[in-house]
Motif scaffolding. Structure first.
Motif, PDB file in Angstrom:
ATOM      1  N   TRP A   1      -2.535 -38.346  37.074  1.00 17.58           N
ATOM      2  CA  TRP A   1      -2.619 -38.548  35.628  1.00 17.58           C
ATOM      3  C   TRP A   1      -2.808 -37.190  34.964  1.00 17.58           C
ATOM      4  O   TRP A   1      -3.909 -36.825  34.555  1.00 17.58           O
ATOM      5  CB  TRP A   1      -3.771 -39.486  35.282  1.00 17.58           C
TER       6      TRP A   1
ATOM      7  N   ASP B   1       6.215 -41.544  34.409  1.00 14.84           N
ATOM      8  CA  ASP B   1       5.958 -42.821  33.744  1.00 14.84           C
ATOM      9  C   ASP B   1       7.229 -43.623  33.530  1.00 14.84           C
ATOM     10  O   ASP B   1       7.223 -44.855  33.646  1.00 14.84           O
ATOM     11  CB  ASP B   1       5.253 -42.558  32.407  1.00 14.84           C
TER      12      ASP B   1
ATOM     13  N   ASN C   1       1.607 -52.543  36.464  1.00 19.38           N
ATOM     14  CA  ASN C   1       1.749 -51.154  36.031  1.00 19.38           C
ATOM     15  C   ASN C   1       0.708 -50.770  34.986  1.00 19.38           C
ATOM     16  O   ASN C   1       0.289 -49.608  34.914  1.00 19.38           O
ATOM     17  CB  ASN C   1       3.169 -50.887  35.534  1.00 19.38           C
TER      18      ASN C   1
ATOM     19  N   ARG D   1       3.136 -36.350  32.329  1.00 19.42           N
ATOM     20  CA  ARG D   1       2.930 -37.769  32.649  1.00 19.42           C
ATOM     21  C   ARG D   1       4.207 -38.574  32.443  1.00 19.42           C
ATOM     22  O   ARG D   1       4.533 -39.461  33.219  1.00 19.42           O
ATOM     23  CB  ARG D   1       1.818 -38.366  31.793  1.00 19.42           C
TER      24      ARG D   1
ATOM     25  N   ARG E   1      -1.880 -47.586  35.389  1.00 16.98           N
ATOM     26  CA  ARG E   1      -2.152 -46.585  34.351  1.00 16.98           C
ATOM     27  C   ARG E   1      -3.635 -46.535  34.014  1.00 16.98           C
ATOM     28  O   ARG E   1      -4.200 -45.446  33.821  1.00 16.98           O
ATOM     29  CB  ARG E   1      -1.316 -46.901  33.106  1.00 16.98           C
TER      30      ARG E   1
END
Length: 204
Positions: A82, A93, A65, A89, A69
């Protein structure tokens, strides 16, 4: 060019390979882990003896992860993958970290039904794991009743980790409750070329 180390029958490697295709990023992937083993050279990159690991422009990075990102922030900033807005976000997330709990719930189903021969399977563990997975998927169902994607109004980074596990959920030979919002979300995922080529492969 992005280099990815890891076998594609790993959930965590699928995440990274899928995102690379989503952002149109040229990459090369080397099979590592499982039946392919890990060389000393690989372990020098990732001392955890886990997959995946990437190298991008001199940066070596592990933890799936964190890799997602990084790639989204560097190569898809300002897009739905993004968003510039921190709150937007964060909507997706949270599901990236939540997915690790789901993975634990599904683990015994996957190990027993995919990685073990029938005569060695633990049927009680499979039943408990299937029930735990269904309880977790019910949480996803409620979220998807409010928005079409875990990331909000648009497909985004938050859909990738659970999207990978959704394929396993729908593929394993287990009883599944009717979850129409999850099913519709999954059907939308299957229409994405990167999902079809990097995620929807035989479970092994």
């Amino acid at each position: 060019m992005l280099t990815i180390w890891g076998r594609l029958n790993s959930h965590n490697v699928k995440k990274v390979a899928w995102l690379a295709q989503e952002i149109g990023m040229p990459h090369v992937r080397h099979d590592v882990g499982g039946q392919f083993g890990m060389s000393d050279a690989y372990l020098a990159l990732n001392p955890n003896a886990l997959i995946p690991t990437i190298e991008d422009d001199g940066l070596v990075l592990w933890e799936s992860n964190a890799i997602l990102r990084y790639l989204a922030a560097r190569y898809a900033a300002g897009t739905a993958l993004w968003p510039d807005d921190a709150a937007a976000r964060a909507v997706g997330d949270k599901w990236m970290d939540w997915q690790f709990g789901y993975a634990e719930a599904q683990r015994d189903c996957f190990i027993n039904l995919v990685r073990r021969p029938p005569e060695t399977r633990d049927l009680q563990a499979i039943a408990a794991s299937a029930a735990a997975s269904a309880a977790q998927m019910a949480i996803v169902e409620r979220a998807l009743q409010r928005s079409p994607w875990l990331s909000g109004d648009n497909f985004g980074l938050g859909d990738i980790p659970m999207g990978v596990y959704a394929y396993t959920w729908f593929t394993l030979a287990i009883d599944r409750p009717a979850l129409p919002a999850v099913t519709a979300w999954y059907e939308r995922l299957t229409q994405r070329p990167g999902y079809a080529s990097q995620v929807m492969i035989p479970l092994t």
